[in-house]
Design an enzyme around this catalytic site. Structure first.
Site, PDB file in Angstrom:
ATOM      1  N   ARG A 148      -1.557   2.798  -7.773  1.00  0.00           N
ATOM      2  CA  ARG A 148      -0.863   3.114  -6.524  1.00  0.00           C
ATOM      3  C   ARG A 148      -0.023   4.367  -6.766  1.00  0.00           C
ATOM      4  O   ARG A 148       0.390   4.644  -7.904  1.00  0.00           O
ATOM      5  CB  ARG A 148       0.043   1.965  -6.099  1.00  0.00           C
ATOM      6  CG  ARG A 148      -0.670   0.637  -5.817  1.00  0.00           C
ATOM      7  CD  ARG A 148       0.338  -0.432  -5.430  1.00  0.00           C
ATOM      8  NE  ARG A 148      -0.295  -1.710  -5.104  1.00  0.00           N
ATOM      9  CZ  ARG A 148      -0.475  -2.702  -5.967  1.00  0.00           C
ATOM     10  NH1 ARG A 148      -0.064  -2.575  -7.225  1.00  0.00           N
ATOM     11  NH2 ARG A 148      -1.048  -3.832  -5.580  1.00  0.00           N
ATOM     12  N   LYS A 179       3.443  -4.189  -7.319  1.00  0.00           N
ATOM     13  CA  LYS A 179       4.104  -4.938  -6.253  1.00  0.00           C
ATOM     14  C   LYS A 179       4.613  -6.271  -6.779  1.00  0.00           C
ATOM     15  O   LYS A 179       3.978  -6.904  -7.618  1.00  0.00           O
ATOM     16  CB  LYS A 179       3.121  -5.170  -5.098  1.00  0.00           C
ATOM     17  CG  LYS A 179       2.858  -3.923  -4.263  1.00  0.00           C
ATOM     18  CD  LYS A 179       2.017  -4.265  -3.034  1.00  0.00           C
ATOM     19  CE  LYS A 179       1.848  -3.036  -2.150  1.00  0.00           C
ATOM     20  NZ  LYS A 179       1.019  -3.349  -0.963  1.00  0.00           N
ATOM     21  N   HIS A 248      -4.147   6.836  -1.947  1.00  0.00           N
ATOM     22  CA  HIS A 248      -4.702   5.480  -1.830  1.00  0.00           C
ATOM     23  C   HIS A 248      -6.215   5.514  -1.634  1.00  0.00           C
ATOM     24  O   HIS A 248      -6.911   4.554  -1.966  1.00  0.00           O
ATOM     25  CB  HIS A 248      -4.030   4.731  -0.681  1.00  0.00           C
ATOM     26  CG  HIS A 248      -3.714   3.305  -1.022  1.00  0.00           C
ATOM     27  ND1 HIS A 248      -2.781   2.945  -1.979  1.00  0.00           N
ATOM     28  CD2 HIS A 248      -4.247   2.132  -0.560  1.00  0.00           C
ATOM     29  CE1 HIS A 248      -2.739   1.621  -2.069  1.00  0.00           C
ATOM     30  NE2 HIS A 248      -3.620   1.116  -1.227  1.00  0.00           N
ATOM     31  N   ARG A 251      -7.641   5.215  -4.975  1.00  0.00           N
ATOM     32  CA  ARG A 251      -7.559   3.816  -5.431  1.00  0.00           C
ATOM     33  C   ARG A 251      -8.701   2.994  -4.816  1.00  0.00           C
ATOM     34  O   ARG A 251      -9.351   2.209  -5.515  1.00  0.00           O
ATOM     35  CB  ARG A 251      -6.198   3.236  -5.047  1.00  0.00           C
ATOM     36  CG  ARG A 251      -5.995   1.755  -5.406  1.00  0.00           C
ATOM     37  CD  ARG A 251      -4.535   1.392  -5.135  1.00  0.00           C
ATOM     38  NE  ARG A 251      -4.296  -0.031  -4.987  1.00  0.00           N
ATOM     39  CZ  ARG A 251      -4.058  -0.874  -5.997  1.00  0.00           C
ATOM     40  NH1 ARG A 251      -4.046  -0.414  -7.243  1.00  0.00           N
ATOM     41  NH2 ARG A 251      -3.825  -2.144  -5.764  1.00  0.00           N
ATOM     42  N   HIS A 274      -3.904  -7.112  -7.664  1.00  0.00           N
ATOM     43  CA  HIS A 274      -3.815  -7.903  -6.440  1.00  0.00           C
ATOM     44  C   HIS A 274      -3.427  -9.335  -6.779  1.00  0.00           C
ATOM     45  O   HIS A 274      -4.011  -9.950  -7.679  1.00  0.00           O
ATOM     46  CB  HIS A 274      -5.158  -7.923  -5.699  1.00  0.00           C
ATOM     47  CG  HIS A 274      -5.473  -6.644  -4.992  1.00  0.00           C
ATOM     48  ND1 HIS A 274      -6.742  -6.285  -4.598  1.00  0.00           N
ATOM     49  CD2 HIS A 274      -4.661  -5.623  -4.593  1.00  0.00           C
ATOM     50  CE1 HIS A 274      -6.709  -5.121  -3.984  1.00  0.00           C
ATOM     51  NE2 HIS A 274      -5.464  -4.700  -3.969  1.00  0.00           N
ATOM     52  N   TYR A 283     -13.440  -5.079  -0.657  1.00  0.00           N
ATOM     53  CA  TYR A 283     -14.328  -4.134  -1.325  1.00  0.00           C
ATOM     54  C   TYR A 283     -15.761  -4.641  -1.401  1.00  0.00           C
ATOM     55  O   TYR A 283     -16.686  -3.854  -1.586  1.00  0.00           O
ATOM     56  CB  TYR A 283     -13.795  -3.790  -2.716  1.00  0.00           C
ATOM     57  CG  TYR A 283     -12.470  -3.068  -2.624  1.00  0.00           C
ATOM     58  CD1 TYR A 283     -12.407  -1.760  -2.166  1.00  0.00           C
ATOM     59  CD2 TYR A 283     -11.277  -3.710  -2.938  1.00  0.00           C
ATOM     60  CE1 TYR A 283     -11.191  -1.104  -2.035  1.00  0.00           C
ATOM     61  CE2 TYR A 283     -10.059  -3.066  -2.820  1.00  0.00           C
ATOM     62  CZ  TYR A 283     -10.031  -1.762  -2.364  1.00  0.00           C
ATOM     63  OH  TYR A 283      -8.823  -1.123  -2.223  1.00  0.00           O
TER      64      TYR A 283
END
Length: 311
Positions: A148, A179, A248, A251, A274, A283
């Site tokens: 990120r 995150k 992004h 990414r 994630h 994806y």
């Protein structure tokens, strides 16, 4: 055409709730649709039932309104019946429990493999060689590690107690804080590693008071996200890419290309950081889109044109 009750409700929104003119116009449009549907059904607004409201929502959908537009209409209707309940004119809210159809989740935009390689291998002859080395390294890390933008700009050149993220050249790993303050380690591929070494050899030219940040601007301060976005956008244009490229997107490209090659969804989830597999599953849709394009372009039955009508 509005019914007297709906006119009173709009007046309530205007006077007591001080709703904006644009909001009132939107509500009027949606309440006119409700009144028209009620007249067609031959039912007064006060007598509406849950099943009828569901049919009304289905009628909007059949009429071509999208999920977001239907959700907005249901919100206006729900507000009307909430007000009618407070006025003692209805015993329950018939819109409660009625849901709009789910909006299609847009696919993340990703570059093709060829475009990603074109961007990664592009070198800017007109630029300062040190800046070119830095920006080349940024592209390689974004595409090669799937970082990120916040994780990338927070990287330090080496580990320390204060570091939120750092590079370990010996282990060929990037350690980042993602995150939810979750740490993860991402392998650095050969191309990104070579770009890192080239940038680190140039980096002392930029170091001023704070030697920690991996990526520095001309004044010796940590490179900011906005600066990085601008430099990447300019670099993509110079590389001849026909689309607006942002961090992004690289990414997304990393994830979709890795999934196409490996098929290992769990591994891609770990590399992206994630928390839930469902986030990564988008994806698989990108992968299917890629397969569908290959099929349409290559399969004889997909390319075969329909026979002309003999009749």
């Amino acid at each position: 055409m509005l019914e007297p009750l709906t006119e009173r409700y709009l007046e309530h929104l205007r006077v007591e709730r001080r709703a904006a003119a644009q909001t009132l116009d939107s509500y009027r449009h949606d309440l006119e649709a409700l009144c028209a549907l009620a007249r067609e059904a031959g039912t007064a607004l006060e007598d509406m039932q849950l099943a009828q409201m569901r049919r009304f929502a289905a009628a909007l959908h059949a009429g071509g309104r999208g999920p977001r537009s239907i959700a907005r209409a249901l919100s206006a209707w729900r507000g009307l019946y909430k007000w009618l309940g407070r006025e003692g004119l209805v015993a329950f809210n018939p819109v409660d429990g009625v849901r709009a159809p789910k909006a299609a989740r847009p696919l993340p935009k990703a570059l093709s493999v060829e475009q990603s390689v074109q961007l990664a291998e592009h070198r800017t002859e007109q630029d300062d060689p040190a800046l070119d080395a830095r920006d080349h390294c940024i592209v390689e890390l974004l595409y090669g590690c799937g970082l990120r933008i916040g994780e990338l700009v927070a990287l330090d050149a080496r580990a320390s107690a204060a570091a939120r993220g750092w590079i370990d050249l010996d282990a060929a790993e990037a350690h980042v804080l993602g995150k939810g303050e979750k740490r993860r380690s991402v392998p650095i591929g050969r191309a990104a590693l070579a770009a890192l070494r080239e940038w680190l050899a140039r980096r002392p030219e930029f170091v001023r008071e704070d030697p920690a940040p991996l990526f520095l601007g001309r004044h010796g301060t940590r490179l900011g996200a906005q600066q990085l976005r601008r430099r990447l956008r300019e670099r993509a244009l110079k590389a001849g890419l026909p689309t607006h490229v942002h961090p992004h997107m690289l990414r997304h490209s990393f994830a979709s290309h890795l999934l196409q090659s490996s098929g290992d969804l769990r591994a891609v989830q770990e590399l992206l950081g994630h928390a839930h597999l469902s986030t990564t599953q988008v994806y698989t849709r990108l992968d299917w889109q890629h397969l569908a394009k290959v099929y349409d372009a290559a399969h004889p039955r997909a390319r075969k044109k329909p026979e002309p009508d003999a009749g």
